[in-house]
Design a protein around this motif. Structure first.
Motif, PDB file in Angstrom:
ATOM      1  N   SER A   6       6.635  -3.795  10.016  1.00  0.00           N
ATOM      2  CA  SER A   6       5.256  -3.338   9.826  1.00  0.00           C
ATOM      3  C   SER A   6       4.352  -3.982  10.874  1.00  0.00           C
ATOM      4  N   ASP A   7       3.062  -4.006  10.586  1.00  0.00           N
ATOM      5  CA  ASP A   7       2.085  -4.473  11.572  1.00  0.00           C
ATOM      6  C   ASP A   7       2.424  -5.867  12.100  1.00  0.00           C
ATOM      7  N   THR A   8       2.519  -5.961  13.426  1.00  0.00           N
ATOM      8  CA  THR A   8       2.854  -7.245  14.043  1.00  0.00           C
ATOM      9  C   THR A   8       2.504  -7.238  15.529  1.00  0.00           C
ATOM     10  N   SER A  68       4.154  -4.476   2.677  1.00  0.00           N
ATOM     11  CA  SER A  68       4.326  -5.396   3.804  1.00  0.00           C
ATOM     12  C   SER A  68       3.151  -6.358   3.961  1.00  0.00           C
ATOM     13  N   HIS A  69       1.941  -5.868   3.739  1.00  0.00           N
ATOM     14  CA  HIS A  69       0.760  -6.732   3.850  1.00  0.00           C
ATOM     15  C   HIS A  69      -0.437  -6.024   3.238  1.00  0.00           C
ATOM     16  N   LEU A  70      -1.526  -6.781   3.101  1.00  0.00           N
ATOM     17  CA  LEU A  70      -2.628  -6.274   2.282  1.00  0.00           C
ATOM     18  C   LEU A  70      -3.770  -5.684   3.115  1.00  0.00           C
ATOM     19  N   HIS A  71      -3.447  -5.053   4.229  1.00  0.00           N
ATOM     20  CA  HIS A  71      -4.438  -4.191   4.881  1.00  0.00           C
ATOM     21  C   HIS A  71      -4.415  -2.836   4.179  1.00  0.00           C
ATOM     22  N   GLY A  72      -5.610  -2.259   4.004  1.00  0.00           N
ATOM     23  CA  GLY A  72      -5.767  -1.081   3.153  1.00  0.00           C
ATOM     24  C   GLY A  72      -4.861   0.080   3.503  1.00  0.00           C
ATOM     25  N   ASP A  73      -4.614   0.297   4.797  1.00  0.00           N
ATOM     26  CA  ASP A  73      -3.807   1.468   5.172  1.00  0.00           C
ATOM     27  C   ASP A  73      -2.332   1.301   4.792  1.00  0.00           C
ATOM     28  N   HIS A  74      -1.999   0.167   4.182  1.00  0.00           N
ATOM     29  CA  HIS A  74      -0.612  -0.045   3.736  1.00  0.00           C
ATOM     30  C   HIS A  74      -0.462  -0.086   2.219  1.00  0.00           C
ATOM     31  N   TYR A  75      -1.595  -0.131   1.480  1.00  0.00           N
ATOM     32  CA  TYR A  75      -1.402  -0.167   0.006  1.00  0.00           C
ATOM     33  C   TYR A  75      -2.490   0.527  -0.808  1.00  0.00           C
ATOM     34  N   VAL A 126       3.957 -11.267  12.684  1.00  0.00           N
ATOM     35  CA  VAL A 126       2.811 -11.994  13.250  1.00  0.00           C
ATOM     36  C   VAL A 126       1.627 -11.031  13.318  1.00  0.00           C
ATOM     37  N   HIS A 127       0.678 -11.181  12.383  1.00  0.00           N
ATOM     38  CA  HIS A 127      -0.419 -10.214  12.298  1.00  0.00           C
ATOM     39  C   HIS A 127      -1.712 -10.971  12.001  1.00  0.00           C
ATOM     40  N   ARG A 128      -2.808 -10.249  11.842  1.00  0.00           N
ATOM     41  CA  ARG A 128      -4.081 -10.924  11.557  1.00  0.00           C
ATOM     42  C   ARG A 128      -4.126 -11.476  10.137  1.00  0.00           C
TER      43      ARG A 128
END
Ligand SMILES: [Zn+2]
Length: 303
Positions: free
Chosen positions: A209-211, A59-66, A139-141
């Motif tokens: 995911s994160d939003t 979903s996105h490249l924050h560490g807790d997701h990949y 919509v995330h950082r």
């Protein structure tokens, strides 16, 4: 369709909750969505057929997701995997993993096919005979995307009384299942609707995911059967949630309500939430059919 919750926690793995990951089983196909640290261990704990996974959606490249991806890629290599592994993500992942492979695993036993999608608009990223996957922006950082998985409708079912009455040629049956009318031999066509019943209904699962709270997300997942939505903070911390690019429990429930979802599962739960009962009740007040995600839980969506 079955959805396996592998990691329901936010940011850091704890003894009770792994970080973000769910596995989705559609008949013989397995997909993985997000792959936080420790996901491969969670797959073993919860009997996910991890060797069968051919598609991984990030979903996105924050560490807790990949951050679990390099370990999983290495394990597949040790097991001498040959099948291609398809990885779908917003731009950036291919170069990160590529660099890692060049240094640590230059002779990988199988090909990785990266599908970096344009994250700004909703569109289809994967289509098979049995299911489709579309992505849509959150919509995330950092750039973050959700996914909607929808199974195909089954072929139409031929009514037994039609077979008994008309004894049609066998070679016509496949076409009738696909929607063809039946020529009755006297120059007339019998319409498909009168001789068949609707096939298996399509079922759907959405992973948000994160939003931050964004009502337009609901438009991408209308009438979804099962919605997994992040809910990182309790309702009292809405300002903090917004500043961090996350949602509260009540906001996750509002999206489920707006989308007309069948059921809501709230995940990405912060270890800082003091009372999970209060947290859940805040959502239930807005959308009654809500549960909290727990590692190892399996949701079955029946056609
Ligand atoms: Zn994030």
């Amino acid at each position: 369709m079955k959805v396996y919750i592998l990691g329901s926690g936010a940011a850091v793995p704890t003894a009770n909750r792994g970080v973000s990951s769910v596995a989705v089983q559609i008949d013989r196909d397995w997909l993985l969505i997000d792959c936080g640290e420790g996901t491969q261990v969670q797959m073993q704990r919860f009997s996910v057929r991890w060797g069968k996974i051919n598609h991984i959606l990030i979903s996105h490249l924050h560490g807790d997701h990949y951050f679990g991806l390099p370990g999983l890629i290495f394990t597949y290599h040790l097991y001498n995997r040959k099948k291609p592994l398809n990885i779908y993500s917003p731009p950036g992942l291919k170069s990160i993993i590529g660099q890692l492979l060049q240094t640590s695993l230059p002779n990988l036993s199988y090909p990785i096919v990266f599908h970096e999608f344009q994250p700004e608009r909703p569109y289809g990223i994967l289509s098979t005979k049995y299911f489709d996957v579309t992505t849509f922006p959150l919509v995330h950082r950092v750039t973050s995307n959700g996914f909607l998985i929808r199974t195909s409708e089954g072929d139409r079912k031929i009514k037994p009384e039609f077979i008994a009455d008309y004894q049609p040629d066998r070679h016509l049956l496949r076409g009738i299942q696909l929607g063809n009318d039946y020529p009755d031999g006297n120059g007339d066509l019998i319409s498909n609707a009168t001789i068949t019943l609707k096939g298996r209904r399509s079922v759907s699962f959405a992973y948000v995911s994160d939003t931050s709270f964004a009502p337009e997300i609901a438009e991408h997942i209308l009438s979804v059967d099962l919605l997994y939505h992040e809910a990182t903070f309790p309702d009292g911390e809405a300002a903090l949630a917004k500043s961090k690019g996350h949602c509260t429990s009540g906001q996750a429930a509002a999206i489920a309500h707006l989308a007309g979802a069948g059921q809501l599962v709230m995940g990405h739960l912060s270890p800082r939430i003091k009372s999970l009962d209060d947290f859940l009740n805040q959502a239930i007040a807005v959308f009654p059919n809500t549960t909290l995600a727990a590692d190892g839980q399996v949701y079955e969506i029946k056609p």
